[in-house]
Design a protein around this motif. Structure first.
Motif, PDB file in Angstrom:
ATOM      1  N   UNK A   4      28.988  31.846  51.690  1.00  0.00           N
ATOM      2  CA  UNK A   4      30.048  31.413  52.055  1.00  0.00           C
ATOM      3  C   UNK A   4      30.196  30.112  50.545  1.00  0.00           C
ATOM      4  N   UNK A   5      30.056  30.886  49.297  1.00  0.00           N
ATOM      5  CA  UNK A   5      30.463  30.014  48.532  1.00  0.00           C
ATOM      6  C   UNK A   5      31.646  30.107  47.940  1.00  0.00           C
ATOM      7  N   UNK A   6      32.659  29.084  47.272  1.00  0.00           N
ATOM      8  CA  UNK A   6      33.920  29.827  46.942  1.00  0.00           C
ATOM      9  C   UNK A   6      33.711  30.315  45.461  1.00  0.00           C
ATOM     10  N   UNK A   7      34.616  31.210  45.797  1.00  0.00           N
ATOM     11  CA  UNK A   7      34.637  32.756  44.156  1.00  0.00           C
ATOM     12  C   UNK A   7      35.851  31.672  42.904  1.00  0.00           C
ATOM     13  N   UNK A   8      35.102  31.245  42.483  1.00  0.00           N
ATOM     14  CA  UNK A   8      35.897  30.988  41.229  1.00  0.00           C
ATOM     15  C   UNK A   8      36.164  31.436  40.314  1.00  0.00           C
ATOM     16  N   UNK A   9      37.380  31.306  39.261  1.00  0.00           N
ATOM     17  CA  UNK A   9      38.453  31.650  38.235  1.00  0.00           C
ATOM     18  C   UNK A   9      37.364  32.009  36.865  1.00  0.00           C
ATOM     19  N   UNK A  10      38.014  32.318  36.001  1.00  0.00           N
ATOM     20  CA  UNK A  10      36.901  32.442  34.699  1.00  0.00           C
ATOM     21  C   UNK A  10      36.628  30.830  33.958  1.00  0.00           C
ATOM     22  N   UNK A  11      37.667  30.152  34.076  1.00  0.00           N
ATOM     23  CA  UNK A  11      37.506  28.309  33.834  1.00  0.00           C
ATOM     24  C   UNK A  11      36.376  27.662  35.358  1.00  0.00           C
ATOM     25  N   UNK A  12      35.724  28.452  36.507  1.00  0.00           N
ATOM     26  CA  UNK A  12      35.163  27.621  36.962  1.00  0.00           C
ATOM     27  C   UNK A  12      36.113  26.719  37.307  1.00  0.00           C
ATOM     28  N   UNK A  13      37.238  27.259  38.058  1.00  0.00           N
ATOM     29  CA  UNK A  13      38.096  26.293  38.804  1.00  0.00           C
ATOM     30  C   UNK A  13      38.157  26.896  40.599  1.00  0.00           C
ATOM     31  N   UNK A  14      37.979  25.934  41.410  1.00  0.00           N
ATOM     32  CA  UNK A  14      39.095  26.795  42.445  1.00  0.00           C
ATOM     33  C   UNK A  14      40.286  27.745  42.683  1.00  0.00           C
ATOM     34  N   UNK A  15      41.337  27.346  41.728  1.00  0.00           N
ATOM     35  CA  UNK A  15      42.519  27.779  42.253  1.00  0.00           C
ATOM     36  C   UNK A  15      42.288  29.394  41.114  1.00  0.00           C
ATOM     37  N   UNK A  16      42.365  29.857  41.627  1.00  0.00           N
ATOM     38  CA  UNK A  16      41.473  31.800  41.603  1.00  0.00           C
ATOM     39  C   UNK A  16      43.135  31.500  41.472  1.00  0.00           C
TER      40      UNK A  16
END
Length: 118
Positions: A4-16
């Motif tokens: 249930x943890x959001x997957x993050x982009x390469x910068x560690x952002x919720x904006x994937x």
């Protein structure tokens, strides 16, 4: 993910990559707050532009599912007195990943600038 943890982009952002419209608005902002809620869990992250200021932190999710994005637009990108359209009829709030989910959504645009009209 499975926990249930959001997957993050390469910068560690919720904006994937699926949140490209929110990332575009964040790129024009000095400050962005993203909240992602799913299945009773929520995460919040603050960004400067598209750069995370910290890792997402868990929050109490007031609603079951949804995304809330708040932007403080960078005035250097806009002419004095510029307006952003609030005509949202053609805005597609959902992408291909939303198939099978409730398609109910809303967008609220609030202009918090101080009025310069005299």
């Amino acid at each position: 993910d499975e926990q249930g943890v959001p997957k993050l982009d390469h910068l560690g952002s919720l904006l994937d990559r699926r949140r490209w419209m929110q990332a575009a608005a964040a790129a024009l902002s000095v400050r962005t707050i993203i909240e992602v809620r799913a299945e009773g869990r929520g995460y919040r992250q603050e960004l400067a532009g598209t750069q995370p200021l910290a890792s997402p932190r868990a929050i109490v999710a007031p609603v079951k599912d949804g995304t809330l994005a708040t932007y403080e637009l960078d005035p250097s990108y806009f002419a004095p007195g510029a307006a952003i359209s609030t005509s949202l009829e053609g805005l597609d709030l959902h992408g291909e990943w939303c198939a099978g989910h409730s398609m109910v959504g809303s967008v609220a645009v609030k202009d918090l600038r101080r009025s310069t009209a005299g």
